[in-house]
Scaffold this motif. Sequence first.
Motif, PDB file in Angstrom:
ATOM      1  N   LEU A 178       0.836  -1.205   0.000  1.00 57.50           N
ATOM      2  CA  LEU A 178       0.000   0.000   0.000  1.00 57.50           C
ATOM      3  C   LEU A 178       0.869   1.253   0.000  1.00 57.50           C
ATOM      4  N   LEU A 179       1.941   1.212   0.775  1.00 56.22           N
ATOM      5  CA  LEU A 179       2.844   2.362   0.820  1.00 56.22           C
ATOM      6  C   LEU A 179       3.649   2.508  -0.469  1.00 56.22           C
ATOM      7  N   LEU A 180       4.064   1.382  -1.031  1.00 58.89           N
ATOM      8  CA  LEU A 180       4.884   1.424  -2.242  1.00 58.89           C
ATOM      9  C   LEU A 180       4.076   1.762  -3.491  1.00 58.89           C
ATOM     10  N   ALA A 181       2.790   1.455  -3.478  1.00 60.83           N
ATOM     11  CA  ALA A 181       1.961   1.661  -4.660  1.00 60.83           C
ATOM     12  C   ALA A 181       1.844   3.139  -5.039  1.00 60.83           C
ATOM     13  N   ILE A 182       2.220   4.021  -4.136  1.00 58.11           N
ATOM     14  CA  ILE A 182       2.154   5.454  -4.401  1.00 58.11           C
ATOM     15  C   ILE A 182       3.205   5.875  -5.434  1.00 58.11           C
ATOM     16  N   THR A 183       4.320   5.182  -5.472  1.00 58.06           N
ATOM     17  CA  THR A 183       5.414   5.562  -6.371  1.00 58.06           C
ATOM     18  C   THR A 183       5.504   4.612  -7.561  1.00 58.06           C
ATOM     19  N   ILE A 184       6.181   5.061  -8.597  1.00 52.45           N
ATOM     20  CA  ILE A 184       6.389   4.214  -9.780  1.00 52.45           C
ATOM     21  C   ILE A 184       7.313   3.046  -9.438  1.00 52.45           C
ATOM     22  N   VAL A 185       8.352   3.318  -8.670  1.00 50.43           N
ATOM     23  CA  VAL A 185       9.253   2.233  -8.249  1.00 50.43           C
ATOM     24  C   VAL A 185       8.473   1.213  -7.427  1.00 50.43           C
ATOM     25  N   ALA A 196       7.810  -2.904  -7.539  1.00 52.70           N
ATOM     26  CA  ALA A 196       8.201  -3.749  -6.409  1.00 52.70           C
ATOM     27  C   ALA A 196       7.048  -4.572  -5.846  1.00 52.70           C
ATOM     28  N   VAL A 197       5.824  -4.098  -6.003  1.00 52.77           N
ATOM     29  CA  VAL A 197       4.659  -4.783  -5.421  1.00 52.77           C
ATOM     30  C   VAL A 197       4.559  -6.241  -5.874  1.00 52.77           C
ATOM     31  N   PRO A 198       4.638  -6.539  -7.162  1.00 53.59           N
ATOM     32  CA  PRO A 198       4.556  -7.957  -7.558  1.00 53.59           C
ATOM     33  C   PRO A 198       5.692  -8.790  -6.965  1.00 53.59           C
ATOM     34  N   PHE A 199       6.856  -8.210  -6.852  1.00 51.04           N
ATOM     35  CA  PHE A 199       8.007  -8.907  -6.280  1.00 51.04           C
ATOM     36  C   PHE A 199       7.737  -9.285  -4.822  1.00 51.04           C
ATOM     37  N   VAL A 200       7.174  -8.374  -4.051  1.00 48.63           N
ATOM     38  CA  VAL A 200       6.864  -8.627  -2.645  1.00 48.63           C
ATOM     39  C   VAL A 200       5.880  -9.790  -2.527  1.00 48.63           C
ATOM     40  N   TRP A 201       4.853  -9.797  -3.367  1.00 49.96           N
ATOM     41  CA  TRP A 201       3.838 -10.851  -3.277  1.00 49.96           C
ATOM     42  C   TRP A 201       4.343 -12.193  -3.807  1.00 49.96           C
ATOM     43  N   ILE A 202       5.228 -12.163  -4.787  1.00 49.29           N
ATOM     44  CA  ILE A 202       5.829 -13.414  -5.278  1.00 49.29           C
ATOM     45  C   ILE A 202       6.639 -14.057  -4.155  1.00 49.29           C
ATOM     46  N   ILE A 203       7.406 -13.252  -3.430  1.00 51.43           N
ATOM     47  CA  ILE A 203       8.187 -13.779  -2.310  1.00 51.43           C
ATOM     48  C   ILE A 203       7.251 -14.381  -1.260  1.00 51.43           C
ATOM     49  N   TYR A 204       6.168 -13.689  -0.965  1.00 43.60           N
ATOM     50  CA  TYR A 204       5.220 -14.190   0.041  1.00 43.60           C
ATOM     51  C   TYR A 204       4.609 -15.525  -0.398  1.00 43.60           C
ATOM     52  N   VAL A 205       4.187 -15.617  -1.633  1.00 40.67           N
ATOM     53  CA  VAL A 205       3.572 -16.856  -2.139  1.00 40.67           C
ATOM     54  C   VAL A 205       4.581 -18.004  -2.125  1.00 40.67           C
ATOM     55  N   VAL A 206       5.814 -17.724  -2.496  1.00 44.54           N
ATOM     56  CA  VAL A 206       6.858 -18.757  -2.478  1.00 44.54           C
ATOM     57  C   VAL A 206       7.078 -19.251  -1.046  1.00 44.54           C
ATOM     58  N   LEU A 207       7.147 -18.339  -0.084  1.00 43.67           N
ATOM     59  CA  LEU A 207       7.312 -18.737   1.317  1.00 43.67           C
ATOM     60  C   LEU A 207       6.131 -19.586   1.791  1.00 43.67           C
ATOM     61  N   PHE A 208       4.933 -19.220   1.389  1.00 53.56           N
ATOM     62  CA  PHE A 208       3.731 -19.972   1.756  1.00 53.56           C
ATOM     63  C   PHE A 208       3.784 -21.391   1.187  1.00 53.56           C
ATOM     64  N   ILE A 209       4.183 -21.521  -0.066  1.00 49.15           N
ATOM     65  CA  ILE A 209       4.275 -22.842  -0.703  1.00 49.15           C
ATOM     66  C   ILE A 209       5.355 -23.687  -0.037  1.00 49.15           C
ATOM     67  N   ILE A 210       6.485 -23.073   0.274  1.00 46.52           N
ATOM     68  CA  ILE A 210       7.560 -23.798   0.963  1.00 46.52           C
ATOM     69  C   ILE A 210       7.052 -24.319   2.306  1.00 46.52           C
ATOM     70  N   ALA A 211       6.339 -23.484   3.044  1.00 44.47           N
ATOM     71  CA  ALA A 211       5.806 -23.903   4.344  1.00 44.47           C
ATOM     72  C   ALA A 211       4.811 -25.052   4.192  1.00 44.47           C
TER      73      ALA A 211
END
Length: 115
Positions: free
Chosen positions: A65-72, A76-91
Amino acid sequence: MAKKRRDKTDNKDDSKLFAFLAVLLSVLGFVIALLAKRENKYVMFYAKQSLILFLTGIAAKILTLLLAITIVGLLAVPFVWIIYVVLFIIALVNSLSGKEKETPIVGKYARKIKL
């Protein structure tokens, strides 16, 4: 003798099931594991990781939510969620392994939870 062996196998499968559900159902799974299998170290190992993973998901949501304000941030938003999903699958996969394997990033914090 065969009956004792089967009972141990059933108990191990039961532990795997509760560990898997603890991860899959997130906070609800943590509560179920806490109420039903609090004495089972294997189940609680994954339940605690599930709780930390849930908190990580909340942090990821706030961060996006904080990062979505900027272009950068939009990049980064998809990257953050990809990491989260990968961690969830590993668990999830680790919970079915029958061995206590730490989920990267969240596992070390889960070990610090004393119940």
